[in-house]
Design an enzyme around this catalytic site. Structure first.
Site, short mmCIF file in Angstrom:
data_model
loop_
_atom_site.label_atom_id
_atom_site.label_comp_id
_atom_site.label_asym_id
_atom_site.label_seq_id
_atom_site.Cartn_x
_atom_site.Cartn_y
_atom_site.Cartn_z
CG MET A 107 14.35 20.14 -40.61
SD MET A 107 15.81 21.04 -41.20
CE MET A 107 17.04 20.48 -40.04
CB ILE A 113 12.21 23.61 -44.04
CG1 ILE A 113 12.71 22.17 -44.13
CG2 ILE A 113 12.67 24.28 -42.75
CD1 ILE A 113 14.22 22.03 -44.27
CB CYS A 114 7.75 21.06 -41.69
SG CYS A 114 7.25 19.86 -42.94
CD GLN A 115 11.89 16.18 -38.60
OE1 GLN A 115 12.09 17.19 -37.92
NE2 GLN A 115 12.89 15.42 -39.00
#
Length: 119
Positions: A115, A86-88
């Protein structure tokens, strides 16, 4: 048009299309699907955002390994277990997924929307 122009168009089209075709072995999942994997013991969770982004907002099972360190630190992960990244927004995590794929990881899930999509 001559043959050179057709070749240039074909190469350009290939690069554009290859950016959007899913990579074999990388599954795009929703945040709900990621949450469901929290209960599975053979899954490892990696957040590839910067330490500052991670510190400001993260979810418990995700381990922070920034994208720029992932290639070197992938030895900390088990190649035989699924990796959820996951990242932003989902862009860096897709890069991370491709990096892991090149390093021999077989089952990788990228959280769509990152996120920003987490509810």
């Amino acid at each position: 048009m001559d043959i050179v122009q057709w070749i240039i168009i074909a190469i350009a089209a290939y690069f554009v299309v290859s950016r959007f075709i899913p990579v074999k072995g990388i599954e795009n999942i929703t945040t709900e699907q990621a949450k469901a994997k929290f209960k599975v013991k053979k899954v490892q969770f990696v957040d590839v955002r910067t330490p500052g982004e991670y510190k400001a907002n993260h979810r418990k099972p995700f381990k922070n390994i920034p994208l720029n360190q992932l290639a070197q630190k992938s030895t900390e992960l088990d190649r035989d277990k699924e990796v959820v990244v996951i990242c932003q927004s989902g862009m860096r995590s897709m890069k991370a997924a491709k990096t892991l794929k090149k390093q021999g990881f077989k089952q990788i899930s990228n959280v769509k929307g990152g996120m920003s999509a987490w509810i």
